[in-house]
Design a protein around this motif. Structure first.
Motif, PDB file in Angstrom:
ATOM      1  N   ASP A   1       0.802  -1.213   0.000  1.00  0.00           N
ATOM      2  CA  ASP A   1       0.000   0.000   0.000  1.00  0.00           C
ATOM      3  C   ASP A   1       0.841   1.271   0.000  1.00  0.00           C
ATOM      4  N   CYS A   2       2.128   1.164   0.407  1.00  0.00           N
ATOM      5  CA  CYS A   2       2.934   2.381   0.504  1.00  0.00           C
ATOM      6  C   CYS A   2       4.331   2.235  -0.090  1.00  0.00           C
ATOM      7  N   THR A   3       4.651   1.073  -0.657  1.00  0.00           N
ATOM      8  CA  THR A   3       5.991   0.820  -1.164  1.00  0.00           C
ATOM      9  C   THR A   3       6.049   1.011  -2.676  1.00  0.00           C
ATOM     10  N   ASP A   4       7.113   1.670  -3.153  1.00  0.00           N
ATOM     11  CA  ASP A   4       7.376   1.794  -4.581  1.00  0.00           C
ATOM     12  C   ASP A   4       8.444   0.787  -4.979  1.00  0.00           C
ATOM     13  N   VAL A   5       8.286   0.184  -6.157  1.00  0.00           N
ATOM     14  CA  VAL A   5       9.262  -0.757  -6.692  1.00  0.00           C
ATOM     15  C   VAL A   5       9.835  -0.183  -7.980  1.00  0.00           C
ATOM     16  N   TYR A   6      11.174  -0.158  -8.055  1.00  0.00           N
ATOM     17  CA  TYR A   6      11.858   0.264  -9.270  1.00  0.00           C
ATOM     18  C   TYR A   6      12.653  -0.925  -9.779  1.00  0.00           C
ATOM     19  N   CYS A   7      12.357  -1.368 -11.007  1.00  0.00           N
ATOM     20  CA  CYS A   7      12.953  -2.577 -11.554  1.00  0.00           C
ATOM     21  C   CYS A   7      13.657  -2.272 -12.866  1.00  0.00           C
ATOM     22  N   CYS A   8      14.867  -2.816 -13.029  1.00  0.00           N
ATOM     23  CA  CYS A   8      15.621  -2.555 -14.244  1.00  0.00           C
ATOM     24  C   CYS A   8      16.412  -3.796 -14.644  1.00  0.00           C
ATOM     25  N   GLY A   9      16.294  -4.171 -15.913  1.00  0.00           N
ATOM     26  CA  GLY A   9      17.016  -5.335 -16.403  1.00  0.00           C
ATOM     27  C   GLY A   9      16.449  -5.810 -17.725  1.00  0.00           C
ATOM     28  N   ALA A  10      16.750  -7.043 -18.069  1.00  0.00           N
ATOM     29  CA  ALA A  10      16.293  -7.622 -19.328  1.00  0.00           C
ATOM     30  C   ALA A  10      14.777  -7.817 -19.295  1.00  0.00           C
ATOM     31  N   PRO A  11      14.124  -7.781 -20.477  1.00  0.00           N
ATOM     32  CA  PRO A  11      12.653  -7.874 -20.515  1.00  0.00           C
ATOM     33  C   PRO A  11      12.058  -9.060 -19.773  1.00  0.00           C
ATOM     34  N   PRO A  12      12.590 -10.292 -19.893  1.00  0.00           N
ATOM     35  CA  PRO A  12      11.963 -11.398 -19.148  1.00  0.00           C
ATOM     36  C   PRO A  12      12.003 -11.199 -17.640  1.00  0.00           C
ATOM     37  N   MET A  13      13.124 -10.637 -17.137  1.00  0.00           N
ATOM     38  CA  MET A  13      13.245 -10.406 -15.704  1.00  0.00           C
ATOM     39  C   MET A  13      12.261  -9.333 -15.245  1.00  0.00           C
ATOM     40  N   VAL A  14      12.198  -8.226 -15.977  1.00  0.00           N
ATOM     41  CA  VAL A  14      11.283  -7.145 -15.596  1.00  0.00           C
ATOM     42  C   VAL A  14       9.835  -7.632 -15.632  1.00  0.00           C
ATOM     43  N   ASN A  15       9.477  -8.399 -16.648  1.00  0.00           N
ATOM     44  CA  ASN A  15       8.108  -8.913 -16.741  1.00  0.00           C
ATOM     45  C   ASN A  15       7.790  -9.859 -15.590  1.00  0.00           C
ATOM     46  N   ALA A  16       8.766 -10.681 -15.186  1.00  0.00           N
ATOM     47  CA  ALA A  16       8.540 -11.605 -14.074  1.00  0.00           C
ATOM     48  C   ALA A  16       8.347 -10.847 -12.763  1.00  0.00           C
ATOM     49  N   VAL A  17       9.147  -9.807 -12.553  1.00  0.00           N
ATOM     50  CA  VAL A  17       9.015  -9.005 -11.336  1.00  0.00           C
ATOM     51  C   VAL A  17       7.696  -8.244 -11.340  1.00  0.00           C
ATOM     52  N   LYS A  18       7.305  -7.726 -12.500  1.00  0.00           N
ATOM     53  CA  LYS A  18       6.028  -7.006 -12.601  1.00  0.00           C
ATOM     54  C   LYS A  18       4.858  -7.938 -12.275  1.00  0.00           C
ATOM     55  N   THR A  19       4.910  -9.152 -12.800  1.00  0.00           N
ATOM     56  CA  THR A  19       3.860 -10.130 -12.511  1.00  0.00           C
ATOM     57  C   THR A  19       3.803 -10.434 -11.018  1.00  0.00           C
ATOM     58  N   MET A  20       4.978 -10.598 -10.410  1.00  0.00           N
ATOM     59  CA  MET A  20       5.029 -10.866  -8.976  1.00  0.00           C
ATOM     60  C   MET A  20       4.395  -9.713  -8.192  1.00  0.00           C
ATOM     61  N   CYS A  21       4.768  -8.482  -8.536  1.00  0.00           N
ATOM     62  CA  CYS A  21       4.301  -7.324  -7.774  1.00  0.00           C
ATOM     63  C   CYS A  21       2.804  -7.075  -7.959  1.00  0.00           C
ATOM     64  N   LEU A  22       2.353  -7.067  -9.211  1.00  0.00           N
ATOM     65  CA  LEU A  22       0.981  -6.665  -9.488  1.00  0.00           C
ATOM     66  C   LEU A  22      -0.026  -7.794  -9.291  1.00  0.00           C
ATOM     67  N   GLN A  23       0.331  -8.986  -9.736  1.00  0.00           N
ATOM     68  CA  GLN A  23      -0.655 -10.073  -9.702  1.00  0.00           C
ATOM     69  C   GLN A  23      -0.581 -10.895  -8.424  1.00  0.00           C
ATOM     70  N   GLN A  24       0.626 -11.180  -7.934  1.00  0.00           N
ATOM     71  CA  GLN A  24       0.731 -12.036  -6.760  1.00  0.00           C
ATOM     72  C   GLN A  24       0.748 -11.254  -5.456  1.00  0.00           C
ATOM     73  N   LEU A  25       1.416 -10.093  -5.445  1.00  0.00           N
ATOM     74  CA  LEU A  25       1.463  -9.306  -4.219  1.00  0.00           C
ATOM     75  C   LEU A  25       0.335  -8.281  -4.144  1.00  0.00           C
ATOM     76  N   GLY A  26      -0.306  -7.991  -5.270  1.00  0.00           N
ATOM     77  CA  GLY A  26      -1.433  -7.064  -5.264  1.00  0.00           C
ATOM     78  C   GLY A  26      -1.049  -5.596  -5.230  1.00  0.00           C
ATOM     79  N   MET A  27       0.100  -5.266  -5.745  1.00  0.00           N
ATOM     80  CA  MET A  27       0.556  -3.870  -5.768  1.00  0.00           C
ATOM     81  C   MET A  27      -0.191  -3.078  -6.836  1.00  0.00           C
ATOM     82  N   ALA A  28      -0.487  -1.818  -6.544  1.00  0.00           N
ATOM     83  CA  ALA A  28      -1.123  -0.946  -7.522  1.00  0.00           C
ATOM     84  C   ALA A  28      -0.150  -0.647  -8.660  1.00  0.00           C
TER      85      ALA A  28
END
Length: 218
Positions: free
Chosen positions: A176-203
């Protein structure tokens, strides 16, 4: 390391990138790894890409050779003066803009809670580990987690064995209050985005990313 012409300064925000102009008119994009206050030069972290047009030229460059660059580019949404928790996730040379950001926060004496998750296939992928120790001394709220895919290296380094997205899931993140900044190759960024938005429920607005892809700059 690039040195600017006498009297010139690089004006950019932490996390932004430049474009190198090549002789054939094409461009390559690289993040500045130095902080904005180190404005008399530019540090780039360049991964060797087999057959890469610019990386093939690097071995022949000599001190005093000139490169034509344009900067800055990139919309960096991380507020350096914010006090909310920040998680930086990077893989390989995606460390470059994260280094710029953390050097900038260190210069500002930031007290915010920061988690750095840096991943690599093996220990050589974490190529500037000494900087982590400096940040741990200058940023009291910094927590570092290395994620190594090679099992033996992970054991020797006492690192998380696996990918950065799996390592991220082990952190106690208040979405609810944490920002995530991710940088790297497309597969890695997409995996982290999926983790944050879909599994952890981040906005979605709390997830910020830069994707590194070899080839011509956009």
């Amino acid at each position: 390391q690039l040195r600017l012409p006498a009297g010139q300064r690089a004006r950019f925000r932490a996390g932004q990138y430049l474009q190198v102009l090549l002789a054939d008119g094409s461009r390559r994009a690289y993040s500045m790894a130095n902080a904005p206050h180190e404005s008399d030069g530019i540090q780039l972290h360049i991964r060797h890409v087999a057959g890469g047009q610019f990386t093939q030229q690097l071995s022949s460059l000599q001190p005093g050779d000139e490169l034509e660059v344009e900067l800055p580019f990139g919309q960096v949404a991380i507020d350096p003066d914010a006090s909310s928790p920040l998680v930086c996730v990077c893989g390989g040379t995606g460390f470059a803009p994260v280094k710029s950001l953390l050097d900038d926060l260190s210069k500002r004496r930031s007290a915010r809670e920061i988690a750095l998750v840096w991943g690599g296939r093996d220990r050589q992928g974490l190529y500037m580990r000494e900087h982590v120790g400096r940040w741990q001394r200058s940023l009291p709220g910094l927590h570092f987690l290395a994620a190594i895919e090679d099992a033996n290296d992970a054991i020797e380094m006492q690192a998380f064995h696996g990918r950065v997205d799996a390592a991220l899931a082990t952190l106690a993140i208040d979405v609810d209050c944490t920002d995530v900044y991710c940088c790297g190759a497309p597969p890695m960024v997409n995996a982290v985005k999926t983790m944050c938005l879909q599994q952890l429920g981040m906005a979605p607005e709390r997830f910020h990313s830069d994707v590194f892809a070899p080839g011509p700059a956009p």
